[in-house]
Design an enzyme around this catalytic site. Sequence first.
Site, short mmCIF file in Angstrom:
data_model
loop_
_atom_site.label_atom_id
_atom_site.label_comp_id
_atom_site.label_asym_id
_atom_site.label_seq_id
_atom_site.Cartn_x
_atom_site.Cartn_y
_atom_site.Cartn_z
CG ASP A 1 41.82 51.08 40.75
OD1 ASP A 1 41.18 50.26 41.13
OD2 ASP A 1 41.93 51.80 40.17
CE1 TYR B 1 36.80 51.79 44.23
CE2 TYR B 1 38.16 52.87 45.84
CZ TYR B 1 37.64 52.03 44.40
OH TYR B 1 38.12 51.99 43.28
CG HIS C 1 43.78 53.17 36.16
ND1 HIS C 1 44.56 54.19 37.29
CD2 HIS C 1 42.84 52.74 36.44
CE1 HIS C 1 44.14 52.73 38.25
NE2 HIS C 1 42.87 52.39 37.46
#
Lengths: 411, 405
Positions: free
Chosen positions: B180, B314, B370
Amino acid sequence: MSSNTTHSEHTFKLSIPDADLDLLRTKLALARFPDEIDGAGWDYGVPLADMKRLVAHWRDAFDWRAVEAAVNQLPMFTRDIVIEGFGTLNLHYVHQKSEVKNAIPLLFVHGWPGHFLEVRKLLPLLTAGSADHPSFHVVAVGLPGFGFSEAPKKPGFAGRQYAEVLNTLMLSLGYDEYVYQGGDWGHILGAHVAAQCGHKHLKAWHSNTPLSVKPTLFSEPLAFVRSLLPQGRWTREGLEASAQFARKGCGYLIEQATKPQTVGYSLADSPVGLLAWIYEKLALWTDKYPWTDDEVLEWVSIYWFSRAGPAASVRIYYEMTGGYSKDAMHMLKDAKWTSVPLGLSYFPAELFRLPKSWGHTLGKVVFQSVHEKGGHFSAHEQPDALAGDLWKMFGKGGPAYGAVSGKNGYA
Amino acid sequence: MSNWARPFTVDVSDADLELLRKKLELVRFPDELQGADWEYGVPLEDIKRLTSHWRHSFDWRKAEAEINKFPQFTTDIEVDDYGALNVHYVHQKSTVENAVPLLFVHGWPGHFLEVRKILPLLTAASAEHPSFHVVAPSLPGFGFSEAPSKPGFAGYRYAELLHKLMLFLGYEEYVYQGGDLGHVLGVYVANAYGHKHLKAWHSNMPFYRPPSLLSNPLLFLELLTMPFNKTLSEQLSAATRFRKKGMGYYQVQATTPQTLGYSLADSPIGLLAWIYEKLYKAVDHYPWTDDEVLEWISVYWFSRPGPAANVRIYYELTGGNAHDLFEGTRWTSVPLGVSFFPGEPVRLPKSWAHLIGNVVFQSEHDAGGHFAAFEQPEKLASDLRKMFGRGGPAYRVISGKDGYA
């Protein structure tokens, strides 16, 4: 008269239970605020100082009962509407008739994060009688899932269903022919009503947020050619702004179009979360509109106290885009072009400012008006300008004069 | 002022626990469409069940005690233009003196505890495989690390902080594992400190920009033949589906993280839904228990800077969605190992791993998603052992520390 006959109409008075007011107050008292980047301003979202001030006001000073009493001055009703495949939905609406007997019946449709009260300032302007301009009988509906209208209970409530419910409402009020004004979802749904009931029932419509697809050579050749010519500054700046908005301002849209339930938990449970989510749009999508704290909180309180809850309202993005299956313009997919006369008003602070030539993909454009001031919520920000456009479009000598037979809007 | 590794224990205040309890008592749930299941987001039934468990059964103090069994510390790390940031981390040394120093970096919505199952495997001593000294920090803004208070804390700032943490701990040379955003930051660390300090690294989410004609002509041409290449098109369509349907969070967090942050800070169920959606969707049939989920969410709820700070990463990494996550980075020749797990939603054609760096190790699994370190710790540990062990492609990348007694 449609076979979807409706049950009788009931008058409606807003009366939120004390328990609901107490819960809101208790939640506000327990508000937990995030941190903030130094000097963030609006760069990362709603500023912390704004939120703290608004929450304190909501908790200590905002008077919901006074707001409620004022809203209850409006002539409001509810009525059951049957929609094929979805059973009965109880719809809430304002219905204000003009003193002019042959006033033009007009359906006013809000969007997100809007609601029926966006019609409030327009109402006296549109219903007033005058020799100088036409009058309207105004119906301002709460869309299913918004305000005090029931929400659909099953998946798949999209363009066809919205068109049906809006058209059936007008028919049930005795308006076999009517005109329509909308912005945001009100605009998109207008295209669907035109496609489904155009000419037969919907005689002309107007939008203050002309979002559309590009013209193609085969669909609208003239508009296509026009769109290829060198674009003036107004058009170029508009396209730039639209690209910026698509990149920076559409996070909420993609979330609501793909995972409305996930964000819905926050909106239902946290008044602070709901306030931020909606206030961001009220602030950013308007043109220097001087919101008062009371105005903002009244607006957000309608969402907080809405009949179906705030999570229901965001589902429209999912349903209308097929869960964002292709792209956002999927929302206009089934709204085929019609020759129902269409009026478009362009406000400078609108989100997507597309070339005027593109408007021709929405319908038969008979009226266009460009303004120097105003944003996305034009009925609330610039009611005189918007009313002025409707007067011009539907008035004597206007391109949609006499659209509704026997009801030209004059005494 | 001298800097030191201050031992740290998680100790949420009674007042914080009480506030959570009160908020859970006052929860107001939304409605739900009939038969919605996961189509519109997290199902109401799941949230109701988890909320009830959180209110009545979940024992935070018990979870806290377990967390505190890991050796945790905080220390101030100076980052250029940002001053000192107090960083929280797990630091577990192996009994093997020459174990390989490994930096384990989580992503979003992950946290430092993703290391918990793999920690004993990596630090264990054996003649059969190498051992590691493991450092697993909370990224700034996450868990129990401070958040930057000034704007612009982007990829190279994170890399600087992570690198300086390793130097502070005495690891001039180190290796790195991440998935990630941990993978994304690995690209930055490789770019800034590769070869000299970062000697090799591993990713369980090998992802980079698509090939372009100038940068990678062969892969670009392969992309053009995509309609005729069934395997490639299948791989890309899975990635596209995720991009279309699962990226709402990314768009919001990259453009208006503060607006979202008010919900995450104020509503426990808002936070629960936002994160649980990813925990559920991104794993490969991982049998989450309610306690596991609630502990994970609680770390976010009780995080030092609050739950709004972490989503800002982000925005900072993309310049507010002006560009992708990898701005200012390029391919490096630092040895890279990649592991492909079938449940990873961010999945690109395997050949594209070569766009990231010098792939010296590849491994493909038939299970796991993930959160590989959490779901399949044995498989991930095995990959690292193969990559860094005797006969492996990254054996002895750090002189004097081959991982064996």
